[in-house]
Write a protein that holds these residues in place. Structure first.
Motif, PDB file in Angstrom:
ATOM      1  N   GLU A 120      38.719  33.057  28.997  1.00 31.46           N
ATOM      2  CA  GLU A 120      39.781  32.847  28.259  1.00 31.46           C
ATOM      3  C   GLU A 120      40.317  33.809  27.373  1.00 31.46           C
ATOM      4  O   GLU A 120      41.446  33.869  27.011  1.00 31.46           O
ATOM      5  CB  GLU A 120      39.472  31.257  27.473  1.00 31.46           C
ATOM      6  N   THR A 121      39.353  34.370  26.739  1.00 32.56           N
ATOM      7  CA  THR A 121      39.672  35.602  25.829  1.00 32.56           C
ATOM      8  C   THR A 121      40.597  36.650  26.651  1.00 32.56           C
ATOM      9  O   THR A 121      41.729  37.172  25.981  1.00 32.56           O
ATOM     10  CB  THR A 121      38.474  36.257  25.200  1.00 32.56           C
ATOM     11  N   ILE A 122      40.155  36.761  27.631  1.00 27.54           N
ATOM     12  CA  ILE A 122      40.793  38.022  28.428  1.00 27.54           C
ATOM     13  C   ILE A 122      42.149  37.473  29.119  1.00 27.54           C
ATOM     14  O   ILE A 122      43.060  38.025  28.953  1.00 27.54           O
ATOM     15  CB  ILE A 122      39.949  38.438  29.600  1.00 27.54           C
ATOM     16  N   ARG A 123      42.154  36.409  29.637  1.00 29.63           N
ATOM     17  CA  ARG A 123      43.211  35.521  30.310  1.00 29.63           C
ATOM     18  C   ARG A 123      44.401  35.571  29.316  1.00 29.63           C
ATOM     19  O   ARG A 123      45.592  35.890  29.621  1.00 29.63           O
ATOM     20  CB  ARG A 123      42.905  34.347  30.817  1.00 29.63           C
ATOM     21  N   THR A 158      37.347  43.891  31.674  1.00 28.19           N
ATOM     22  CA  THR A 158      37.211  43.098  32.684  1.00 28.19           C
ATOM     23  C   THR A 158      36.066  42.165  32.003  1.00 28.19           C
ATOM     24  O   THR A 158      35.406  42.417  30.855  1.00 28.19           O
ATOM     25  CB  THR A 158      36.562  43.713  33.884  1.00 28.19           C
ATOM     26  N   HIS A 159      35.887  41.038  32.609  1.00 29.62           N
ATOM     27  CA  HIS A 159      34.864  39.970  32.301  1.00 29.62           C
ATOM     28  C   HIS A 159      33.692  40.698  32.108  1.00 29.62           C
ATOM     29  O   HIS A 159      32.742  40.192  31.357  1.00 29.62           O
ATOM     30  CB  HIS A 159      34.971  38.815  33.423  1.00 29.62           C
ATOM     31  N   GLY A 160      33.305  41.290  33.270  1.00 25.38           N
ATOM     32  CA  GLY A 160      31.880  42.006  33.233  1.00 25.38           C
ATOM     33  C   GLY A 160      31.537  42.949  32.136  1.00 25.38           C
ATOM     34  O   GLY A 160      30.731  42.949  31.487  1.00 25.38           O
ATOM     35  N   ARG A 223      41.737  40.879  35.428  1.00 28.66           N
ATOM     36  CA  ARG A 223      40.539  41.291  34.818  1.00 28.66           C
ATOM     37  C   ARG A 223      39.513  40.148  34.503  1.00 28.66           C
ATOM     38  O   ARG A 223      38.211  40.376  34.414  1.00 28.66           O
ATOM     39  CB  ARG A 223      40.899  42.185  33.507  1.00 28.66           C
ATOM     40  N   ALA A 224      39.977  39.052  34.065  1.00 24.89           N
ATOM     41  CA  ALA A 224      39.247  37.847  33.803  1.00 24.89           C
ATOM     42  C   ALA A 224      38.265  37.397  34.942  1.00 24.89           C
ATOM     43  O   ALA A 224      37.285  36.637  34.677  1.00 24.89           O
ATOM     44  CB  ALA A 224      40.266  36.889  33.050  1.00 24.89           C
ATOM     45  N   CYS A 225      38.774  37.744  36.150  1.00 24.88           N
ATOM     46  CA  CYS A 225      38.169  37.284  37.257  1.00 24.88           C
ATOM     47  C   CYS A 225      37.149  38.437  38.008  1.00 24.88           C
ATOM     48  O   CYS A 225      36.532  38.144  38.861  1.00 24.88           O
ATOM     49  CB  CYS A 225      39.270  36.763  38.440  1.00 24.88           C
ATOM     50  N   ASN A 226      37.152  39.424  37.230  1.00 26.39           N
ATOM     51  CA  ASN A 226      36.230  40.868  37.753  1.00 26.39           C
ATOM     52  C   ASN A 226      35.046  40.866  37.090  1.00 26.39           C
ATOM     53  O   ASN A 226      35.267  41.178  35.700  1.00 26.39           O
ATOM     54  CB  ASN A 226      37.337  41.783  37.656  1.00 26.39           C
ATOM     55  N   ALA A 232      41.342  37.810  41.371  1.00 22.92           N
ATOM     56  CA  ALA A 232      42.059  36.443  41.351  1.00 22.92           C
ATOM     57  C   ALA A 232      42.806  36.228  42.642  1.00 22.92           C
ATOM     58  O   ALA A 232      43.139  37.204  43.376  1.00 22.92           O
ATOM     59  CB  ALA A 232      43.134  36.726  40.378  1.00 22.92           C
ATOM     60  N   TYR A 233      43.007  34.902  43.290  1.00 24.19           N
ATOM     61  CA  TYR A 233      43.440  34.583  44.426  1.00 24.19           C
ATOM     62  C   TYR A 233      44.869  34.778  44.469  1.00 24.19           C
ATOM     63  O   TYR A 233      45.772  34.313  43.820  1.00 24.19           O
ATOM     64  CB  TYR A 233      42.793  33.203  44.739  1.00 24.19           C
TER      65      TYR A 233
END
Length: 312
Positions: A120-123, A158-160, A223-226, A232-233
């Motif tokens: 959520e922070t990145i998104r 990114t998330h990671g 980035r939030a999904c990586n 992201a789809y």
């Protein structure tokens, strides 16, 4: 087990590993407890405990209350830290041991309650995050805050990468947390008017909506999904494509194009997509069932200029 080994860490994710090593290094780690079915962290925990002699407990959700009670019969245990732990601590355990359980929440409270504040922070394109250490109460993420440490983040995160940075921050604050606990600090009550609880991301949360999201918002979602979701789809002709990396760009089209339209796809300029609010996004890396590849290499599947990605 040394009398100083008085801390149990309950965890479920690699973000806890650096803090676990610090607790062990200062001679305070009694046990690590993990969900029995989490194969991703078992390898690290088995290797670490076999090398160090630290106790490893494999927890079952249906037996959590019994297993915690058995563990806390050891009177040398002074604190139980949950770090990325997925299950609520049973109310019975909290009542029986009111000064035992503390949570390391990898996000800022009370604004970012929930299971994945990193996403959520990145998104939401926040410019800071942090770790909030709080007393565990019956309601999730609502206990008094003992310590809050902030961490600035930038638009490349990114998330990671953010998980890794938060992991190191968690390690660094262990001595300060223990000092505060030794002073019997009660903590600061959370301001409920600022609170927001976010559920674990579902399928719709990780899908791109070209019609309603501008390039900046889509890039943040990517980035939030990586890497956890491999991007992201989006879809083209019913074919699922996940976007792992993208960058903002400016591409002048001869005439207005609908969001999701492919403005350019070639090796020289890459794959450029029209987004809403007259913004454009360059797709750098995608993932499909066939391969990880550069965006422009979708050419080999027949994608052409003027075609559209679907909003999901």
């Amino acid at each position: 087990m040394s009398a100083k080994c008085d801390i149990v860490v309950l965890c479920n994710h690699r973000m806890a590993f650096a803090a676990i090593q610090t607790v062990f290094a200062i001679g305070r780690l009694h046990s690590i407890a993990i969900p029995i079915h989490n194969e991703d962290i078992k390898e690290f925990c088995f290797a670490f405990t076999s090398q160090t002699g630290v106790n490893l407990v494999l927890l079952e959700k249906e037996k959590l209350n019994i297993q915690l009670e058995e563990l806390t019969k050891d009177t040398t245990i002074k604190y139980a830290f949950t770090m990325t732990f997925p299950w609520k601590i049973p109310a019975e355990s909290i009542k029986q041991h009111p000064s035992l359980f503390y949570n390391f929440h990898y996000g800022l409270l009370p604004e970012m309650r929930g299971s994945d504040p990193v996403f959520e922070t990145i998104r939401q394109q926040k410019n800071e995050t942090g770790i909030s250490v709080h007393v565990i109460e019956e309601e999730i993420d609502r206990g008094a805050i003992l310590l809050k440490k902030k961490l600035p983040i930038d638009v490349t995160m990114t998330h990671g990468l953010l998980c890794t940075n938060l992991s190191y921050l968690g390690s660094h604050i262990i001595p300060e947390v223990l000092t505060l606990l030794e002073t019997n600090i009660e903590g600061v009550l959370q301001e409920e008017t600022l609170s927001h609880y976010y559920k674990r991301p579902n399928a719709s949360d990780v899908c791109i909506n070209w019609q309603n999201q501008d390039a900046k918002s889509i890039e943040a979602l990517i980035r939030a999904c990586n890497p956890w979701n491999k991007g992201a789809y989006t879809q083209w002709n019913g074919w699922n494509i996940r976007i792992l990396e993208a960058s903002l760009t400016s591409f002048k089209s001869e005439k207005p194009q609908n969001p999701g339209t492919i403005l350019n796809i070639n090796e020289e300029k890459g794959l450029i997509i029209q987004c809403c609010n007259e913004t454009q996004l360059r797709i750098n890396i995608v993932y499909t069932d066939e391969a990880f590849m550069s965006g422009h290499k979708l050419l080999i599947f027949g994608i052409k200029n003027g075609e559209q990605f679907a909003s999901l």
